[in-house]
Design an enzyme around this catalytic site. Sequence first.
Site, PDB file in Angstrom:
ATOM      1  N   GLN A 133     -27.582  33.857  24.546  1.00 49.35           N
ATOM      2  CA  GLN A 133     -28.664  34.707  25.504  1.00 49.35           C
ATOM      3  C   GLN A 133     -28.196  36.106  25.306  1.00 49.35           C
ATOM      4  O   GLN A 133     -27.224  36.369  25.724  1.00 49.35           O
ATOM      5  CB  GLN A 133     -29.088  34.466  26.851  1.00 49.35           C
ATOM      6  CG  GLN A 133     -29.686  35.369  27.498  1.00 49.35           C
ATOM      7  CD  GLN A 133     -30.141  34.755  28.887  1.00 49.35           C
ATOM      8  OE1 GLN A 133     -30.833  33.683  29.044  1.00 49.35           O
ATOM      9  NE2 GLN A 133     -29.790  35.446  29.839  1.00 49.35           N
ATOM     10  N   GLY A 134     -28.931  37.106  24.594  1.00 52.10           N
ATOM     11  CA  GLY A 134     -28.733  38.590  24.351  1.00 52.10           C
ATOM     12  C   GLY A 134     -29.432  39.237  25.214  1.00 52.10           C
ATOM     13  O   GLY A 134     -30.569  39.850  24.653  1.00 52.10           O
ATOM     14  N   SER A 136     -28.050  41.118  28.775  1.00 58.16           N
ATOM     15  CA  SER A 136     -27.148  42.232  29.277  1.00 58.16           C
ATOM     16  C   SER A 136     -26.526  43.107  28.398  1.00 58.16           C
ATOM     17  O   SER A 136     -26.111  42.545  27.074  1.00 58.16           O
ATOM     18  CB  SER A 136     -26.343  41.250  30.028  1.00 58.16           C
ATOM     19  OG  SER A 136     -26.678  40.320  30.965  1.00 58.16           O
ATOM     20  N   SER A 168     -22.659  34.648  27.006  1.00 59.74           N
ATOM     21  CA  SER A 168     -21.885  33.316  27.163  1.00 59.74           C
ATOM     22  C   SER A 168     -21.937  32.625  25.530  1.00 59.74           C
ATOM     23  O   SER A 168     -22.829  32.220  25.077  1.00 59.74           O
ATOM     24  CB  SER A 168     -22.655  32.435  28.042  1.00 59.74           C
ATOM     25  OG  SER A 168     -22.513  32.941  29.479  1.00 59.74           O
ATOM     26  N   GLU A 251     -34.845  29.713  33.313  1.00 62.11           N
ATOM     27  CA  GLU A 251     -33.380  29.744  33.271  1.00 62.11           C
ATOM     28  C   GLU A 251     -32.924  29.658  34.847  1.00 62.11           C
ATOM     29  O   GLU A 251     -32.019  28.728  35.231  1.00 62.11           O
ATOM     30  CB  GLU A 251     -32.967  31.193  33.075  1.00 62.11           C
ATOM     31  CG  GLU A 251     -31.031  31.295  33.343  1.00 62.11           C
ATOM     32  CD  GLU A 251     -30.419  32.531  32.812  1.00 62.11           C
ATOM     33  OE1 GLU A 251     -31.203  33.359  32.169  1.00 62.11           O
ATOM     34  OE2 GLU A 251     -29.455  32.655  32.735  1.00 62.11           O
ATOM     35  N   SER A 380     -28.504  38.128  40.113  1.00 65.51           N
ATOM     36  CA  SER A 380     -27.799  37.889  40.923  1.00 65.51           C
ATOM     37  C   SER A 380     -28.320  37.471  42.379  1.00 65.51           C
ATOM     38  O   SER A 380     -29.535  37.701  42.118  1.00 65.51           O
ATOM     39  CB  SER A 380     -26.935  39.246  41.461  1.00 65.51           C
ATOM     40  OG  SER A 380     -27.697  40.102  41.733  1.00 65.51           O
ATOM     41  N   GLU A 382     -28.773  39.080  44.976  1.00 63.56           N
ATOM     42  CA  GLU A 382     -29.436  39.933  45.648  1.00 63.56           C
ATOM     43  C   GLU A 382     -30.803  40.436  44.703  1.00 63.56           C
ATOM     44  O   GLU A 382     -31.861  40.624  45.399  1.00 63.56           O
ATOM     45  CB  GLU A 382     -28.535  41.543  45.551  1.00 63.56           C
ATOM     46  CG  GLU A 382     -27.343  41.289  46.483  1.00 63.56           C
ATOM     47  CD  GLU A 382     -26.269  40.692  46.057  1.00 63.56           C
ATOM     48  OE1 GLU A 382     -26.356  40.218  44.910  1.00 63.56           O
ATOM     49  OE2 GLU A 382     -25.381  40.525  46.722  1.00 63.56           O
TER      50      GLU A 382
HETATM   51  C1  LIG Z   1     -21.353  33.063  34.441  1.00 61.98           C
HETATM   52  C2  LIG Z   1     -22.125  34.037  33.746  1.00 61.98           C
HETATM   53  C3  LIG Z   1     -22.709  33.977  32.554  1.00 61.98           C
HETATM   54  C4  LIG Z   1     -23.530  34.920  31.932  1.00 61.98           C
HETATM   55  N1  LIG Z   1     -24.204  34.691  30.754  1.00 61.98           N
HETATM   56  C5  LIG Z   1     -24.921  35.648  30.267  1.00 61.98           C
HETATM   57  C6  LIG Z   1     -25.315  35.437  28.871  1.00 61.98           C
HETATM   58  O1  LIG Z   1     -25.142  34.391  28.382  1.00 61.98           O
HETATM   59  N2  LIG Z   1     -26.384  36.617  28.451  1.00 61.98           N
HETATM   60  C7  LIG Z   1     -26.521  37.391  29.204  1.00 61.98           C
HETATM   61  O2  LIG Z   1     -27.193  38.461  28.549  1.00 61.98           O
HETATM   62  N3  LIG Z   1     -25.895  37.856  30.288  1.00 61.98           N
HETATM   63  C8  LIG Z   1     -25.148  36.971  30.643  1.00 61.98           C
HETATM   64  N4  LIG Z   1     -24.410  37.287  31.906  1.00 61.98           N
HETATM   65  C9  LIG Z   1     -24.772  38.451  32.405  1.00 61.98           C
HETATM   66  C10 LIG Z   1     -25.424  38.546  33.872  1.00 61.98           C
HETATM   67  O3  LIG Z   1     -27.012  38.382  33.615  1.00 61.98           O
HETATM   68  C11 LIG Z   1     -25.219  39.880  34.601  1.00 61.98           C
HETATM   69  O4  LIG Z   1     -23.774  39.825  34.947  1.00 61.98           O
HETATM   70  C12 LIG Z   1     -26.218  39.995  35.971  1.00 61.98           C
HETATM   71  O5  LIG Z   1     -27.618  40.431  35.604  1.00 61.98           O
HETATM   72  C13 LIG Z   1     -25.684  41.103  36.770  1.00 61.98           C
HETATM   73  O6  LIG Z   1     -25.513  42.281  35.998  1.00 61.98           O
HETATM   74  P1  LIG Z   1     -24.206  43.098  36.121  1.00 61.98           P
HETATM   75  O7  LIG Z   1     -22.929  42.002  35.696  1.00 61.98           O
HETATM   76  O8  LIG Z   1     -24.280  44.224  35.204  1.00 61.98           O
HETATM   77  O9  LIG Z   1     -24.050  43.585  37.628  1.00 61.98           O
HETATM   78  P2  LIG Z   1     -24.881  45.028  38.201  1.00 61.98           P
HETATM   79  O10 LIG Z   1     -26.155  45.024  37.654  1.00 61.98           O
HETATM   80  O11 LIG Z   1     -24.002  45.955  37.847  1.00 61.98           O
HETATM   81  O12 LIG Z   1     -24.635  44.586  39.746  1.00 61.98           O
HETATM   82  C14 LIG Z   1     -23.597  44.866  40.459  1.00 61.98           C
HETATM   83  C15 LIG Z   1     -23.840  44.349  42.097  1.00 61.98           C
HETATM   84  O13 LIG Z   1     -24.832  45.193  42.642  1.00 61.98           O
HETATM   85  C16 LIG Z   1     -26.024  44.643  42.931  1.00 61.98           C
HETATM   86  N5  LIG Z   1     -27.236  45.092  42.784  1.00 61.98           N
HETATM   87  C17 LIG Z   1     -27.554  45.656  41.698  1.00 61.98           C
HETATM   88  N6  LIG Z   1     -28.819  45.842  41.704  1.00 61.98           N
HETATM   89  C18 LIG Z   1     -29.388  45.674  42.740  1.00 61.98           C
HETATM   90  C19 LIG Z   1     -30.453  45.946  43.602  1.00 61.98           C
HETATM   91  N7  LIG Z   1     -31.708  46.419  43.010  1.00 61.98           N
HETATM   92  N8  LIG Z   1     -30.680  45.518  44.843  1.00 61.98           N
HETATM   93  C20 LIG Z   1     -29.671  44.810  45.554  1.00 61.98           C
HETATM   94  N9  LIG Z   1     -28.682  44.767  44.690  1.00 61.98           N
HETATM   95  C21 LIG Z   1     -28.368  45.133  43.554  1.00 61.98           C
HETATM   96  C22 LIG Z   1     -25.987  43.228  42.022  1.00 61.98           C
HETATM   97  O14 LIG Z   1     -26.431  41.899  42.898  1.00 61.98           O
HETATM   98  C23 LIG Z   1     -24.342  42.848  42.119  1.00 61.98           C
HETATM   99  O15 LIG Z   1     -23.667  42.471  43.234  1.00 61.98           O
HETATM  100  C24 LIG Z   1     -23.668  36.111  32.639  1.00 61.98           C
HETATM  101  C25 LIG Z   1     -23.261  36.342  33.754  1.00 61.98           C
HETATM  102  C26 LIG Z   1     -22.203  35.439  34.485  1.00 61.98           C
HETATM  103  C27 LIG Z   1     -21.507  35.745  35.753  1.00 61.98           C
END
Ligand SMILES: Cc1cc2nc3c(=O)[nH]c(=O)nc-3n(C[C@H](O)[C@H](O)[C@H](O)COP(=O)(O)OP(=O)(O)OC[C@H]3O[C@@H](n4cnc5c(N)ncnc54)[C@H](O)[C@@H]3O)c2cc1C
Length: 397
Positions: A133-134, A136, A168, A251, A380, A382
Amino acid sequence: MIEPSEIERFRADTRQWLEANCPLSMREPLKPEDMYWSGSKARFASEDQRVWFERMRDRGWFAPGWPREYGGGGLSPEQLGVVEQEMARLKCRQPQFNLGVWMLGPVLLELGTEPQKREHLFPMMRGQWFWCQGFSEPNAGSDLASLKTSARLEGDEFVVNGSKIWTSDGDQADWMYALVRTDTTVKKQQGISFLLIDMHAPGVTVKPIELISGKSHFCEVFFDNVRVPARQLVGPLNGGWTVAKKLLQHEREAMSKFSEGGAPSPDALALGRAYLFDEQGALREPVWRDRLAGLLMDSHAFALTVQRVKEEALAGQDVSGPASIMKLVQTEQEVAKGELLTQLMGHRGMSWEGDEFSRDEHDATRFWLRSKTYTIAGGSSEIQLNVIAKRVLGLPG
Ligand SMILES: Cc1cc2nc3c(=O)[nH]c(=O)nc-3n(C[C@H](O)[C@H](O)[C@H](O)COP(=O)(O)OP(=O)(O)OC[C@H]3O[C@@H](n4cnc5c(N)ncnc54)[C@H](O)[C@@H]3O)c2cc1C
């Protein structure tokens, strides 16, 4: 609607087939290393795993509810429910874990063109291709619509440039379904398209991300003038946000079913028994008793709710709203379970390697850490709360 007697006959046949065809070792509790992810680079961990994979594949039961013409089992929703129940009853493992089947397949069935269905669903149903999945990007996680990876249409090809992060198993993948920016002049959600990208195409570079543990399944993926045929666009040009929302719903549904023969999850009662029960089989400490009973009751209530939502879906009701609720509750319950187990194990809850601690203890510690990632992946907790507030409860943004 199928007659009840016909369903009972189907149940008996299914039970008999599973008993005869699911090897005993494929009914043991699943550990992360036992998960078979399919694709051109996948290798079977055992002969039983290969046999189980091939038997289920040949029966069309990687996706029993999909139409036969695309390699599925062609079962009705009632029959699909029976297969799920009988597999759970016998504790049969999933024969393959495949993002394609869980997430992309249902989207292609709904929105894909006929040639796209023919090109992609068959290899998916044979377990030939591993999909990643592309979505993030470094500055587009929760705020996914801010993504910048660009795709410029040149003749009958898109030229893709940019990068993805947290992909992933990107280094295992044959294909990626990706969100790309195809228009920078409009509101950010309106300039996104959904593309299927061959990971073996020239210009794709995959770089594994090493985590503090020394390993990780995460990768960064870089695109340098990657040429993608225009026929790999799913949905309309600049209509990718709607496609992505549908995919995320699948998902979240898949993640909410993790404990039903999906992801490995330690048996709380068995571990609790090792630490909390006395020789007479009674729970010793009232505080632990209360917490363990609470956990088991929550997880039972959740299983019943999942069942209810399934019945509602069978009855033709719209269950798209509950997907975020189920994902949120399921993943937060897994965290609560991991925390309770590691706490009751005391210092053994920090077990990681070596002979001093048992295999179950290592697994419980790893599970505790892994459970936290479930509350981030797929959006997440949230973000799920935001979605529930807006789309389910109808509250203002
Ligand atoms: C095990 C795992 C597998 C993954 N696999 C993939 C994958 O295959 N492909 C892919 O594309 N991505 C993947 N991801 C990435 C995942 O989709 C992102 O980590 C996730 O969407 C959160 O984005 P971020 O890490 O940039 O955190 P951020 O968006 O920076 O968030 C940081 C914190 O701020 C909080 N936050 C952010 N915005 C808000 C809001 N508007 N209101 C309240 N709280 C908020 C979040 O809840 C979090 O606690 C994976 C992540 C994990 C942990």
